[in-house]
Design an enzyme around this catalytic site. Structure first.
Site, PDB file in Angstrom:
ATOM      1  N   LYS A   5      -1.740  18.482  -0.771  1.00  0.00           N
ATOM      2  CA  LYS A   5      -2.122  17.552   0.229  1.00  0.00           C
ATOM      3  C   LYS A   5      -1.258  17.205   1.314  1.00  0.00           C
ATOM      4  O   LYS A   5      -0.158  17.464   1.195  1.00  0.00           O
ATOM      5  CB  LYS A   5      -2.359  15.958  -0.419  1.00  0.00           C
ATOM      6  CG  LYS A   5      -2.645  14.854   0.538  1.00  0.00           C
ATOM      7  CD  LYS A   5      -2.882  13.546  -0.255  1.00  0.00           C
ATOM      8  CE  LYS A   5      -3.505  12.690   0.744  1.00  0.00           C
ATOM      9  NZ  LYS A   5      -3.547  11.191  -0.075  1.00  0.00           N
TER      10      LYS A   5
ATOM     11  N   LEU B  52      -3.833   7.840   6.377  1.00  0.00           N
ATOM     12  CA  LEU B  52      -3.988   7.936   4.892  1.00  0.00           C
ATOM     13  C   LEU B  52      -4.672   6.608   4.543  1.00  0.00           C
ATOM     14  O   LEU B  52      -5.186   6.316   3.259  1.00  0.00           O
ATOM     15  CB  LEU B  52      -2.652   8.113   4.187  1.00  0.00           C
ATOM     16  CG  LEU B  52      -1.875   9.428   4.276  1.00  0.00           C
ATOM     17  CD1 LEU B  52      -0.808   9.333   3.179  1.00  0.00           C
ATOM     18  CD2 LEU B  52      -2.793  10.493   4.280  1.00  0.00           C
TER      19      LEU B  52
ATOM     20  N   SER C  16      -7.991   9.341   0.614  1.00  0.00           N
ATOM     21  CA  SER C  16      -7.411  10.082   1.401  1.00  0.00           C
ATOM     22  C   SER C  16      -7.077  11.538   1.257  1.00  0.00           C
ATOM     23  O   SER C  16      -6.871  12.545   2.010  1.00  0.00           O
ATOM     24  CB  SER C  16      -6.109   9.534   1.988  1.00  0.00           C
ATOM     25  OG  SER C  16      -5.235   9.301   1.150  1.00  0.00           O
TER      26      SER C  16
ATOM     27  N   VAL D 273      -3.582   5.353  -3.230  1.00  0.00           N
ATOM     28  CA  VAL D 273      -2.862   3.890  -3.105  1.00  0.00           C
ATOM     29  C   VAL D 273      -4.079   3.248  -3.199  1.00  0.00           C
ATOM     30  O   VAL D 273      -3.800   1.842  -3.028  1.00  0.00           O
ATOM     31  CB  VAL D 273      -1.978   3.729  -1.853  1.00  0.00           C
ATOM     32  CG1 VAL D 273      -2.668   3.923  -0.647  1.00  0.00           C
ATOM     33  CG2 VAL D 273      -1.220   2.538  -2.093  1.00  0.00           C
TER      34      VAL D 273
ATOM     35  N   GLY E 250      -7.470   4.578  -4.459  1.00  0.00           N
ATOM     36  CA  GLY E 250      -8.584   5.321  -4.718  1.00  0.00           C
ATOM     37  C   GLY E 250      -8.384   6.758  -4.235  1.00  0.00           C
ATOM     38  O   GLY E 250      -9.496   7.503  -4.319  1.00  0.00           O
ATOM     39  N   SER E 251      -7.488   6.968  -3.632  1.00  0.00           N
ATOM     40  CA  SER E 251      -7.299   8.230  -2.700  1.00  0.00           C
ATOM     41  C   SER E 251      -7.442   9.601  -3.357  1.00  0.00           C
ATOM     42  O   SER E 251      -7.522  10.364  -2.764  1.00  0.00           O
ATOM     43  CB  SER E 251      -6.121   8.283  -1.942  1.00  0.00           C
ATOM     44  OG  SER E 251      -6.216   7.260  -0.671  1.00  0.00           O
TER      45      SER E 251
END
EC number: 3.5.1.99
Length: 548
Positions: A119, A168, A194, A215, A217-218
């Site tokens: 990422k 994000l 994100s 943080v 559900g990213s």
């Protein structure tokens, strides 16, 4: 005015240069894949790409599959998915050097020769971690994040960086530099965020293992929306050193680093590799808990709590069916299922999550956007960070009878004193202990929960910040939580959606109903949750769900 114009022109120039670099990355990938194909015409990329990670890594370690065959098969496939979905921001050219060096290595790690995608917000030496902000362009990381260092020591080859939403703090995947990433299963849908670039690339088959962060559900949104698996560990189980955050320093809502892959066994292999002496020596703040094989491979029947709704975000018909069917199959497989009474999610969302993330009235969040040209997919939050305290109070009071949720968001975005922040942290700790007490009273091992789905249309997450309740609860609690796809949206689900009203029947509920529409054939997942530090039990439960 002239100064502003000049500043904007300078920003656009930086954006254009970054887009050129992105384009050049894809050209390099194409050239590398093409060169390999010409030199090795007999290599069947499709048969390599169809291998699950545990089998692939075994073949790489025993030498029955050459490293470069695997590497270039994935470079070729990643390129195809990048062209379709716009998920890759950069090709890590040094990965080719690493590939050549790997052939000479004596000691083979658990991920020997496995290409891994990373990422954008996770530092890779010599590359930008932009968070979708123009100001972060041309500021290459001085060293690899700890998680990337450990991957390399375990023999993995990080080969691309992937797209994220600006800041994000969004579960879409769009920024002004690299644009919108699309869902590989349906291009009109968001891949989630994100870690959206990761979801699209792994979901499309262009990467066998991805590393992202979560943080609210990213990791879980992209996995659920793209039909793959992911686990968000307890916040401190894996090192966050060298991992950039959307809101730096906030401690109320725990962030975590975790893997995404096609299946649960791959996630387990990744955690086995990461939870090694390498991680513990590189970052001594990570508890030295190696992967617990005994817990993961146990076959004793589980006692599983479950709920179909959090009474805050009404589940779509497919979400409700996913939980019901999974519950029934788990019972048939010999497990015990116990209803879990979830209360006060509205309070948790506004008073712990929103207030916890924006305890300073959102000023650190807003600071990130200073000098940027676009305020990303967080319009409402951004506007509220700018509003004076008296205006927030007034708006909260006026909107309460008509739009109670808007009123609560506005109220939660006020600036807190240090004393108030400390008492908030204390309150969250208390809530966590109460939740665990309720869990233990029912004598549960794990919990089965809904996961938002199917994937929303592009642009909808920005309008539906309230729909993160199913995932964000477990960041506030800091419990490990994973997602496993269990079903696809049916015509019947689509038909039932016409009666979707929501619990508040406000603008958000009406918008969510629209966002779900037209999703027949799209995947729907469930969430599997365990108590803090019990990632292995969480994975074991995920494996049970996957094999039903």
């Amino acid at each position: 005015l002239l100064l502003r114009w000049r500043r904007r022109r300078a920003l656009w120039r930086k954006v254009a240069e970054a887009q050129e670099r992105q384009e050049l990355s894809l050209v390099r990938m194409e050239a590398a894949a093409q060169r390999f194909r010409e030199q090795n015409p007999s290599v069947k990329a499709a048969s390599i790409l169809s291998l699950p990670l545990p089998e692939l890594s075994r073949k790489l370690r025993d030498g029955s599959l050459p490293l470069d065959h695997v590497f270039y098969a994935y470079v070729g496939k990643a390129l195809q998915i990048a062209i379709e979905t716009n998920c890759i921001t950069e090709f890590l050219q040094e990965s080719e050097t690493q590939l050549r060096r790997a052939k000479l290595v004596e000691k083979q790690g658990l991920l020997y020769g496995v290409p891994v995608s990373i990422k954008d917000s996770i530092d890779c030496q010599g590359h930008d971690s932009t968070l979708g902000f123009i100001k972060n362009l041309n500021k290459p990381a001085a060293e690899d994040s700890v998680v990337v260092q450990v991957l390399k020591r375990q023999g993995a080859i990080p080969f691309v960086k992937t797209n994220v939403p600006q800041s994000l703090i969004s579960y879409d995947c769009k920024n002004l530099i690299f644009g919108q990433t699309r869902n590989p299963l349906m291009f009109t849908r968001t891949p989630g965020g994100s870690s959206g670039g990761e979801g699209a690339l792994v979901g499309g088959g262009g990467s066998i293992l991805g590393i992202g962060t979560d943080v609210g559900g990213s990791l879980r949104f992209p996995a659920a929306f793209c039909g793959i698996c992911a686990i968000k560990p307890t916040g401190k189980r894996l090192s966050k050193r060298g991992v950039m955050a959307g809101v730096v320093g906030q401690k109320a809502v725990a962030a975590a680093v975790g893997p995404l892959a096609k299946d649960v066994e791959s996630l387990a292999l990744c955690l086995r590799a990461l939870l090694s002496e390498d991680m513990f020596s590189l970052d001594s703040t990570v508890p030295p808990l190696p992967f617990n094989e005994e817990v993961y491979s146990s076959t004793k029947p589980l006692r599983i709590g479950y709920y179909e709704t959090d009474f805050f975000t009404m589940p779509s018909p497919a979400m409700r069916r996913a939980v019901r069917e999974t519950k029934q199959l788990l019972e048939e497989a010999g497990h015990t299922l116990v209803p879990f009474e979830l209360t006060n999610v509205e309070y948790v969302m506004f008073n712990y999550c929103v207030r916890g993330m924006f305890s300073d009235g959102g000023s650190s969040f807003a600071r990130g956007f200073k000098g940027e040209m676009e305020k990303g997919g967080s319009g409402l939050f951004f506007w509220l960070t700018k509003a004076p305290h008296w205006l927030k109070t007034l708006l909260s009071w006026i909107s309460k009878p008509f739009v109670p949720r808007l009123s609560s968001i506005i109220r939660s975005m006020k600036e807190n004193t240090v004393d108030e922040v400390w008492s908030l942290h204390h309150e969250i700790e208390d809530f966590c202990h109460q939740f665990i007490a309720q869990w233990k009273q029912l004598n549960l091992d794990v919990m089965l929960c809904p996961m938002l789905g199917p994937a929303l249309g592009i642009g909808y997450p920005a309008k539906l910040s309230v729909a993160v309740s199913y995932t964000m609860l477990y960041n506030a609690l800091d419990f490990p939580a994973g997602v496993v796809p269990v079903t696809l949206v049916t015509d019947e689900d689509e038909e039932q959606l016409k009666g979707y009203k929501g619990y508040y029947q406000d603008w958000w509920d009406r918008t969510l109903a629209k966002a779900f529409r037209g999703s027949v054939g799209m995947p729907v997942a469930v969430q599997c949750v365990a108590l803090p530090w019990q990632e292995e039990l969480c994975l074991r439960f995920m494996k049970e769900v996957e094999t039903l």
